[in-house]
Design a protein around this motif. Structure first.
Motif, mmCIF file in Angstrom:
data_model
loop_
_atom_site.group_PDB
_atom_site.id
_atom_site.type_symbol
_atom_site.label_atom_id
_atom_site.label_comp_id
_atom_site.label_asym_id
_atom_site.label_seq_id
_atom_site.Cartn_x
_atom_site.Cartn_y
_atom_site.Cartn_z
ATOM 1 N N ASN A 25 78.324 68.028 37.934
ATOM 2 C CA ASN A 25 78.531 69.471 38.022
ATOM 3 C C ASN A 25 78.430 70.154 36.662
ATOM 4 O O ASN A 25 78.434 71.375 36.586
ATOM 5 N N ASP A 26 78.369 69.384 35.582
ATOM 6 C CA ASP A 26 78.292 69.921 34.229
ATOM 7 C C ASP A 26 76.834 70.084 33.840
ATOM 8 O O ASP A 26 76.091 69.111 33.780
ATOM 9 N N LEU A 27 76.411 71.312 33.557
ATOM 10 C CA LEU A 27 75.029 71.580 33.191
ATOM 11 C C LEU A 27 74.881 71.861 31.693
ATOM 12 O O LEU A 27 73.845 72.341 31.249
ATOM 13 N N LEU A 28 75.908 71.574 30.905
ATOM 14 C CA LEU A 28 75.839 71.771 29.462
ATOM 15 C C LEU A 28 75.107 70.604 28.807
ATOM 16 O O LEU A 28 75.229 69.467 29.249
ATOM 17 N N VAL A 29 74.360 70.915 27.758
ATOM 18 C CA VAL A 29 73.590 69.896 27.047
ATOM 19 C C VAL A 29 73.895 69.953 25.557
ATOM 20 O O VAL A 29 74.345 70.963 25.041
ATOM 21 N N ILE A 118 69.257 66.951 39.134
ATOM 22 C CA ILE A 118 68.650 66.595 40.414
ATOM 23 C C ILE A 118 69.769 66.235 41.388
ATOM 24 O O ILE A 118 70.636 65.426 41.070
ATOM 25 N N ILE A 119 69.736 66.865 42.563
ATOM 26 C CA ILE A 119 70.751 66.553 43.570
ATOM 27 C C ILE A 119 70.159 65.859 44.794
ATOM 28 O O ILE A 119 70.878 65.185 45.524
ATOM 29 N N GLN A 120 68.845 66.032 45.004
ATOM 30 C CA GLN A 120 68.235 65.397 46.185
ATOM 31 C C GLN A 120 66.750 65.144 45.917
ATOM 32 O O GLN A 120 66.080 65.946 45.285
ATOM 33 N N LEU A 121 66.277 64.011 46.401
ATOM 34 C CA LEU A 121 64.863 63.653 46.290
ATOM 35 C C LEU A 121 64.164 63.951 47.605
ATOM 36 O O LEU A 121 64.745 63.787 48.678
ATOM 37 N N HIS A 122 62.899 64.379 47.526
ATOM 38 C CA HIS A 122 62.100 64.665 48.713
ATOM 39 C C HIS A 122 60.834 63.807 48.666
ATOM 40 O O HIS A 122 59.837 64.198 48.063
ATOM 41 N N PRO A 123 60.886 62.615 49.291
ATOM 42 C CA PRO A 123 59.707 61.736 49.258
ATOM 43 C C PRO A 123 58.619 62.221 50.208
ATOM 44 O O PRO A 123 58.878 62.887 51.204
ATOM 45 N N GLY A 124 57.377 61.849 49.881
ATOM 46 C CA GLY A 124 56.243 62.141 50.747
ATOM 47 C C GLY A 124 56.116 61.078 51.822
ATOM 48 O O GLY A 124 56.946 60.170 51.949
ATOM 49 N N LYS A 125 55.061 61.155 52.611
ATOM 50 C CA LYS A 125 54.842 60.184 53.684
ATOM 51 C C LYS A 125 54.638 58.772 53.153
ATOM 52 O O LYS A 125 54.912 57.802 53.846
ATOM 53 N N ASP A 126 54.183 58.659 51.906
ATOM 54 C CA ASP A 126 53.944 57.346 51.309
ATOM 55 C C ASP A 126 55.197 56.765 50.647
ATOM 56 O O ASP A 126 55.159 55.677 50.094
ATOM 57 N N THR A 129 58.391 59.924 45.650
ATOM 58 C CA THR A 129 59.052 61.214 45.505
ATOM 59 C C THR A 129 58.053 62.255 45.019
ATOM 60 O O THR A 129 57.434 62.098 43.970
ATOM 61 N N ARG A 130 57.888 63.308 45.793
ATOM 62 C CA ARG A 130 56.950 64.385 45.460
ATOM 63 C C ARG A 130 57.668 65.660 45.036
ATOM 64 O O ARG A 130 57.106 66.492 44.346
ATOM 65 N N GLY A 131 58.908 65.833 45.469
ATOM 66 C CA GLY A 131 59.671 67.025 45.153
ATOM 67 C C GLY A 131 61.141 66.684 44.999
ATOM 68 O O GLY A 131 61.585 65.599 45.393
ATOM 69 N N VAL A 132 61.885 67.604 44.402
ATOM 70 C CA VAL A 132 63.315 67.408 44.189
ATOM 71 C C VAL A 132 64.044 68.724 44.392
ATOM 72 O O VAL A 132 63.468 69.800 44.229
ATOM 73 N N SER A 133 65.320 68.625 44.754
ATOM 74 C CA SER A 133 66.213 69.773 44.752
ATOM 75 C C SER A 133 67.040 69.682 43.486
ATOM 76 O O SER A 133 67.568 68.618 43.154
ATOM 77 N N ILE A 134 67.153 70.797 42.777
ATOM 78 C CA ILE A 134 67.804 70.819 41.473
ATOM 79 C C ILE A 134 68.913 71.861 41.480
ATOM 80 O O ILE A 134 68.690 73.015 41.865
ATOM 81 N N LYS A 135 70.091 71.449 41.021
ATOM 82 C CA LYS A 135 71.209 72.374 40.889
ATOM 83 C C LYS A 135 71.138 73.024 39.513
ATOM 84 O O LYS A 135 71.108 72.334 38.492
ATOM 85 N N THR A 136 71.061 74.352 39.470
ATOM 86 C CA THR A 136 71.030 75.099 38.217
ATOM 87 C C THR A 136 72.228 76.045 38.188
ATOM 88 O O THR A 136 72.987 76.128 39.154
ATOM 89 N N THR A 137 72.369 76.774 37.097
ATOM 90 C CA THR A 137 73.468 77.729 37.001
ATOM 91 C C THR A 137 73.299 78.882 37.977
ATOM 92 O O THR A 137 74.275 79.527 38.347
ATOM 93 N N SER A 138 72.066 79.143 38.412
ATOM 94 C CA SER A 138 71.821 80.254 39.333
ATOM 95 C C SER A 138 71.684 79.820 40.791
ATOM 96 O O SER A 138 71.404 80.646 41.641
ATOM 97 N N GLY A 139 71.843 78.532 41.084
ATOM 98 C CA GLY A 139 71.738 78.066 42.459
ATOM 99 C C GLY A 139 70.918 76.786 42.544
ATOM 100 O O GLY A 139 70.717 76.089 41.554
#
Length: 166
Positions: A25-29, A118-126, A129-139
């Motif tokens: 939950n910490d997005l500080l770097v 990264i909070i969730q991976l979105h794999p393709g049919k093969d 992983t082709r896409g991801v869901s990312i938690k940012t400060t704005s959503g």
């Protein structure tokens, strides 16, 4: 010229190095600016002057145009070098939930970084992983894997852990 170089130095010292903690939950770097002044280096957002002809700009605007030009080239050339591209005969690097990433957005001003975890991976049919869901400060954002880059130090840390496990 000194002003231009100092502002470019501040831009380079604003790059995120690694997550400040392992908390998802910490997005500080951590940035080089933390070692220099104890906090991230910030700059006010200036209007985009990259498309204006040089003869229409004041001296300050010209220094800002040089910085914006440097920033644009550096982001395009540096951030693309962070994306791991593997040959077809090697499996691609695995992206893990919880990893801190840069989100490559084309129109961000200098010293501004869109970061998230990264909070969730979105794999393709093969199964790759082709896409991801990312938690940012704005959503939460969904992005293709080719539009993100894992933080360099976070990536090195994960590779070291993988070697210890083997």
């Amino acid at each position: 010229m000194y002003t231009v170089l100092a502002r470019i130095e501040a831009s380079l010292n604003s790059i995120p190095l690694c997550p400040a903690s392992n908390d998802p939950n910490d997005l500080l770097v951590l940035t080089p600016g933390h070692f220099l002044v104890g906090e991230p280096l910030m700059a006010p957002v200036e209007p985009n002057l990259s498309s204006l002809p040089r003869n229409r700009l004041s001296r300050w605007q010209y220094t800002e145009q040089i910085r914006q030009h440097f920033w644009t080239r550096w982001r395009k050339e540096y951030l693309t070098s962070l994306q791991q591209r593997s040959k077809w005969n090697r499996p691609p690097a695995t992206i893990q939930p919880g990893s801190m990433v840069f989100i490559n957005e084309d129109n961000l001003p200098p010293q501004q970084w869109l970061l998230g975890r990264i909070i969730q991976l979105h794999p393709g049919k093969d199964g790759i992983t082709r896409g991801v869901s990312i938690k940012t400060t704005s959503g939460i954002l969904k992005r293709a894997v080719n539009r993100i880059s894992i933080l360099p130090m976070d990536n090195d840390h994960e590779e070291a852990n993988d070697k210890e496990v083997q």
